[in-house]
Design a protein around this motif. Structure first.
Motif, PDB file in Angstrom:
ATOM      1  N   TRP A  20       0.840  -1.190   0.000  1.00 20.10           N
ATOM      2  CA  TRP A  20       0.000   0.000   0.000  1.00 20.10           C
ATOM      3  C   TRP A  20       0.879   1.246   0.000  1.00 20.10           C
ATOM      4  O   TRP A  20       1.890   1.304   0.713  1.00 20.10           O
ATOM      5  CB  TRP A  20      -0.870   0.049   1.264  1.00 20.10           C
ATOM      6  CG  TRP A  20      -1.928  -1.002   1.323  1.00 20.10           C
ATOM      7  CD1 TRP A  20      -2.478  -1.665   0.272  1.00 20.10           C
ATOM      8  CD2 TRP A  20      -2.549  -1.521   2.514  1.00 20.10           C
ATOM      9  NE1 TRP A  20      -3.422  -2.557   0.732  1.00 20.10           N
ATOM     10  CE2 TRP A  20      -3.491  -2.489   2.094  1.00 20.10           C
ATOM     11  CE3 TRP A  20      -2.425  -1.251   3.878  1.00 20.10           C
ATOM     12  CZ2 TRP A  20      -4.280  -3.194   2.989  1.00 20.10           C
ATOM     13  CZ3 TRP A  20      -3.220  -1.947   4.769  1.00 20.10           C
ATOM     14  CH2 TRP A  20      -4.133  -2.914   4.336  1.00 20.10           C
ATOM     15  N   THR A  21       0.467   2.244  -0.777  1.00 22.49           N
ATOM     16  CA  THR A  21       1.149   3.540  -0.700  1.00 22.49           C
ATOM     17  C   THR A  21       0.546   4.335   0.462  1.00 22.49           C
ATOM     18  O   THR A  21      -0.499   3.962   1.002  1.00 22.49           O
ATOM     19  CB  THR A  21       0.924   4.349  -1.989  1.00 22.49           C
ATOM     20  OG1 THR A  21      -0.493   4.599  -2.109  1.00 22.49           O
ATOM     21  CG2 THR A  21       1.403   3.584  -3.219  1.00 22.49           C
ATOM     22  N   ASN A  22       1.185   5.421   0.845  1.00 22.74           N
ATOM     23  CA  ASN A  22       0.638   6.269   1.912  1.00 22.74           C
ATOM     24  C   ASN A  22      -0.749   6.775   1.537  1.00 22.74           C
ATOM     25  O   ASN A  22      -1.630   6.910   2.392  1.00 22.74           O
ATOM     26  CB  ASN A  22       1.579   7.437   2.199  1.00 22.74           C
ATOM     27  CG  ASN A  22       2.839   6.941   2.905  1.00 22.74           C
ATOM     28  OD1 ASN A  22       2.859   5.838   3.457  1.00 22.74           O
ATOM     29  ND2 ASN A  22       3.890   7.769   2.874  1.00 22.74           N
ATOM     30  N   GLU A  23      -0.945   7.062   0.235  1.00 23.15           N
ATOM     31  CA  GLU A  23      -2.258   7.528  -0.226  1.00 23.15           C
ATOM     32  C   GLU A  23      -3.302   6.430  -0.057  1.00 23.15           C
ATOM     33  O   GLU A  23      -4.427   6.689   0.369  1.00 23.15           O
ATOM     34  CB  GLU A  23      -2.201   7.966  -1.704  1.00 23.15           C
ATOM     35  CG  GLU A  23      -1.386   9.233  -1.969  1.00 23.15           C
ATOM     36  CD  GLU A  23       0.121   9.032  -1.812  1.00 23.15           C
ATOM     37  OE1 GLU A  23       0.623   7.923  -2.111  1.00 23.15           O
ATOM     38  OE2 GLU A  23       0.796   9.993  -1.354  1.00 23.15           O
ATOM     39  N   ASP A  24      -2.912   5.190  -0.387  1.00 22.80           N
ATOM     40  CA  ASP A  24      -3.832   4.053  -0.190  1.00 22.80           C
ATOM     41  C   ASP A  24      -4.258   3.970   1.272  1.00 22.80           C
ATOM     42  O   ASP A  24      -5.431   3.782   1.584  1.00 22.80           O
ATOM     43  CB  ASP A  24      -3.153   2.708  -0.543  1.00 22.80           C
ATOM     44  CG  ASP A  24      -2.836   2.582  -2.025  1.00 22.80           C
ATOM     45  OD1 ASP A  24      -3.482   3.279  -2.827  1.00 22.80           O
ATOM     46  OD2 ASP A  24      -1.933   1.785  -2.365  1.00 22.80           O
ATOM     47  N   ASP A  43      -4.234   6.326   3.609  1.00 24.07           N
ATOM     48  CA  ASP A  43      -5.112   7.456   3.973  1.00 24.07           C
ATOM     49  C   ASP A  43      -6.546   7.198   3.525  1.00 24.07           C
ATOM     50  O   ASP A  43      -7.497   7.495   4.241  1.00 24.07           O
ATOM     51  CB  ASP A  43      -4.605   8.755   3.330  1.00 24.07           C
ATOM     52  CG  ASP A  43      -3.464   9.359   4.140  1.00 24.07           C
ATOM     53  OD1 ASP A  43      -3.399   9.084   5.355  1.00 24.07           O
ATOM     54  OD2 ASP A  43      -2.640  10.085   3.558  1.00 24.07           O
ATOM     55  N   GLU A  44      -6.664   6.625   2.327  1.00 19.77           N
ATOM     56  CA  GLU A  44      -8.003   6.417   1.783  1.00 19.77           C
ATOM     57  C   GLU A  44      -8.728   5.267   2.470  1.00 19.77           C
ATOM     58  O   GLU A  44      -9.894   5.379   2.843  1.00 19.77           O
ATOM     59  CB  GLU A  44      -7.862   6.124   0.283  1.00 19.77           C
ATOM     60  CG  GLU A  44      -9.154   6.280  -0.488  1.00 19.77           C
ATOM     61  CD  GLU A  44      -8.979   5.820  -1.934  1.00 19.77           C
ATOM     62  OE1 GLU A  44      -7.989   6.227  -2.578  1.00 19.77           O
ATOM     63  OE2 GLU A  44      -9.826   5.033  -2.385  1.00 19.77           O
ATOM     64  N   PRO A  60      -8.716   5.657   7.455  1.00 20.61           N
ATOM     65  CA  PRO A  60      -8.632   7.050   7.918  1.00 20.61           C
ATOM     66  C   PRO A  60      -8.276   7.183   9.398  1.00 20.61           C
ATOM     67  O   PRO A  60      -7.920   8.274   9.841  1.00 20.61           O
ATOM     68  CB  PRO A  60     -10.045   7.598   7.640  1.00 20.61           C
ATOM     69  CG  PRO A  60     -10.914   6.406   7.424  1.00 20.61           C
ATOM     70  CD  PRO A  60     -10.045   5.311   6.934  1.00 20.61           C
ATOM     71  N   THR A 100      -1.063   8.981  10.039  1.00 18.52           N
ATOM     72  CA  THR A 100      -0.140   9.170   8.912  1.00 18.52           C
ATOM     73  C   THR A 100       0.292  10.628   8.794  1.00 18.52           C
ATOM     74  O   THR A 100       0.800  11.055   7.769  1.00 18.52           O
ATOM     75  CB  THR A 100      -0.829   8.749   7.600  1.00 18.52           C
ATOM     76  OG1 THR A 100      -2.065   9.466   7.492  1.00 18.52           O
ATOM     77  CG2 THR A 100      -1.116   7.266   7.585  1.00 18.52           C
ATOM     78  N   LYS A 116      -3.900  15.916   8.796  1.00 17.11           N
ATOM     79  CA  LYS A 116      -4.308  16.727   7.642  1.00 17.11           C
ATOM     80  C   LYS A 116      -5.060  17.949   8.168  1.00 17.11           C
ATOM     81  O   LYS A 116      -5.662  17.892   9.245  1.00 17.11           O
ATOM     82  CB  LYS A 116      -5.220  15.919   6.714  1.00 17.11           C
ATOM     83  CG  LYS A 116      -4.686  14.538   6.332  1.00 17.11           C
ATOM     84  CD  LYS A 116      -3.468  14.621   5.428  1.00 17.11           C
ATOM     85  CE  LYS A 116      -2.994  13.240   4.991  1.00 17.11           C
ATOM     86  NZ  LYS A 116      -2.437  12.414   6.088  1.00 17.11           N
TER      87      LYS A 116
END
Lengths: 361, 184
Positions: free
Chosen positions: A191-195, A197-198, A201, A205, A208
């Protein structure tokens, strides 16, 4: 591309962890599972997928590294054997309390204490009843082949993240050390950091601007609020019991006698079932794949047709208690098992069923 | 088809790797296989054994108390496993260091002087492959082509130059295995 290989259960755990895109392994060596970390170190996944593999200074450190990794939404795991798993109980309780997903693999050896390095199933209570302090449970998967050792790594991570709860693969020295044919799945991306976050939640991380900060903790000193937190956790266990039970039923349709066994004992019981069927006894095998959640309803559905159930475990009798709770006294339930590192033979299991349930006919 | 085999001898004789090559040959022939070693605080010179099961169907127990075939490489193992061969089964042994030979008359007994032959071939490490060849002569349950594939899969790539020597040892084993006494 999937790939057919001959490998040990412990090696399969390591291969599957890399291939399913795990982010980190933190462990401390102990027989009979040291091949897990040895294989990871030999495969050097940090050079390919970026997975971290670290030998911690102790099992206590390993489990707390998992707490940190899981808090960031990473798929992190450890493996150990019985004495090492005992050391991790505090951390597991904290992770269950903080609702953190992770994978812990226990390749069980005979206890109590340092015990022996030979296979056993005497950590059943510790695995399915919580193990550490407080009202919590682990999601517990019991592989009975090397293929399942590989397959359950990703399944355990999926369940752990779905329910935000630690998951355990409860294996033993026999499944860990034996080699069988395994089909390995193709490599998946981490998983990427964006994955993260999505999908998660709740993970810490980095705050925001458009949301409150995430707090991961197991402490809540306001008792009323803490009762609510406990209720939320208990609701997950109820949902797990309703939706995630997995089991295998073999020749149960016409069965009058039932062998119940998981992991290694299920393999031996399958051979015992063949011996007993050859003698004309209508014997089936019910193999729980999830030990928590336990296949309660599936067992209850069979009670009407059964004359007796034999729980077969490499322990002095632990799962037998869950079977008795499930059947509520409607069927006779007996236990058979060798323990302390001794593995029972199919013949011993078959004899035990005849003597304990059929009156030695 | 189901074949349940115990291979037993001293640690360092190549017992576990012989079992692995046999199991891998089975995988190459699309069979179900299991390989279950005795594990423990053992070392070179101690005893080692492995149970290998090859089958066309799902394998139930990988740990067994009786066997279709026992492949025996030392006296302790002969004493321990001779009684555990199923009646009508096969016992194959290397006579090197054996003082009490097998005595049962309800099993098929074969001898292979593999340790001696390996010394003669000046490759003592291929002793286990000579024994494997002997076994495959008695029970050709896997095709030679798949044995060679299994061998290749079992050896790390840096040892692949040893493949021809191992193949030769397997062939030699097939030639020198001896019938001692057969059940009629």
């Amino acid at each position: 591309m999937s790939e057919l290989r001959l490998m040990k259960g412990n090696e399969a755990i390591a291969e599957a962890a890399i291939r399913c895109g795990a982010d980190g392994y933190f462990g401390y060596p102990i027989t009979p599972q040291s091949e897990v970390m040895e294989t990871l170190m030999a495969l050097k996944p940090w050079e390919t997928t970026g997975m971290v593999v670290l030998q911690a200074e102790s099992e206590v450190a390993s489990i707390n590294m998992l707490y940190g990794g899981a808090g960031c939404g990473k798929r992190v795991m450890t493996s150990s054997s019985s004495p090492g798993i005992s050391l991790m109980q505090e951390g597991l309780s904290y992770m269950a309390g903080a609702e953190l997903p992770c994978l812990v693999v226990n390749v069980v050896r005979g206890g109590p204490g340092l015990g022996t390095i030979q296979p056993a199933q005497s950590d059943y209570f510790q695995a399915v009843k919580g193990g550490g302090h407080g009202d919590y449970k682990l999601i517990v998967l019991a592989p009975s082949s090397v293929q399942e050792m590989a397959d359950f790594v990703e399944l355990a991570f999926d369940l752990a993240f779905k329910y935000r709860n630690p998951a355990m693969i409860l294996s033993d020295g026999m499944i860990g050390q034996m080699m069988e044919k395994v089909e390995l799945k193709p490599q998946k991306k981490r998983w990427t950091n964006e994955d993260i976050d999505e999908m998660h939640p709740w993970a810490t991380t980095g705050k925001k601007k458009d949301r409150e900060r995430n707090i991961i903790t197991s402490v809540e000193l306001d008792s009323e609020k803490h009762e609510e937190a406990n209720k939320r956790i208990q609701a997950k266990y109820k949902e797990l019991q309703e939706k995630e039970v997995r089991y295998e039923a073999i020749d149960t349709d016409d069965a009058e006698y039932l062998l119940m066994a998981y992991g290694s004992s299920a393999r031996i019981s399958l051979a015992a079932k063949e011996i007993l069927r050859a003698k004309g006894l209508k014997v089936g095998l019910l193999r729980p794949i999830t030990l928590f959640p336990f296949p309660v309803k599936q067992l209850q559905n069979l009670t009407g047709q059964l004359k007796g159930i034999l729980s077969v475990e490499m322990s002095s009798g632990q799962m037998v208690e869950d079977i008795r709770l499930a059947v509520e006294g409607k069927v006779r339930v007996e236990h058979f098992g060798r323990y302390g590192g001794v593995v029972h033979s199919p013949e011993e299991v078959a004899n035990a069923l005849e003597q304990k349930l059929t009156g030695g006919k | 088809m189901k074949e349940e085999i115990i291979i037993a001898g001293f640690g360092g004789q190549g017992v576990l790797s012989m079992g692995k090559i046999l199991a891998y040959s089975g995988v190459m022939q699309n069979m179900e296989v299991s390989w279950m070693p005795s594990y423990g605080p053992e070392m070179r010179g101690g005893t080692a054994n492995v149970t290998v099961v090859l089958s066309d169907h799902r394998i139930s127990s990988p740990i067994l108390h009786t066997f279709d075939t026992a492949i025996i490489l030392n006296q302790q193992s002969l004493d321990k496993f001779e009684p555990k061969v199923k009646p009508g089964g096969v016992l194959l042994y290397d006579s090197n260091g054996i003082t009490r030979h097998p005595e049962r008359d309800d099993i098929n007994i074969y001898r292979i002087d593999a340790t001696e032959e390996a010394a003669r071939m000046k490759s003592t490490k291929t002793m286990n492959m000579i024994v494997l060849g002997g076994y495959l002569k008695i029970k050709p349950i896997v095709e030679m082509e798949n044995v060679l594939k299994g061998l290749k899969k079992s050896l790390p790539e840096r040892h692949h130059h040893l493949l021809p020597m191992n193949e030769k040892a397997i062939q030699r084993g097939k030639e020198i295995v001896l019938e001692v006494s057969l059940v009629t």
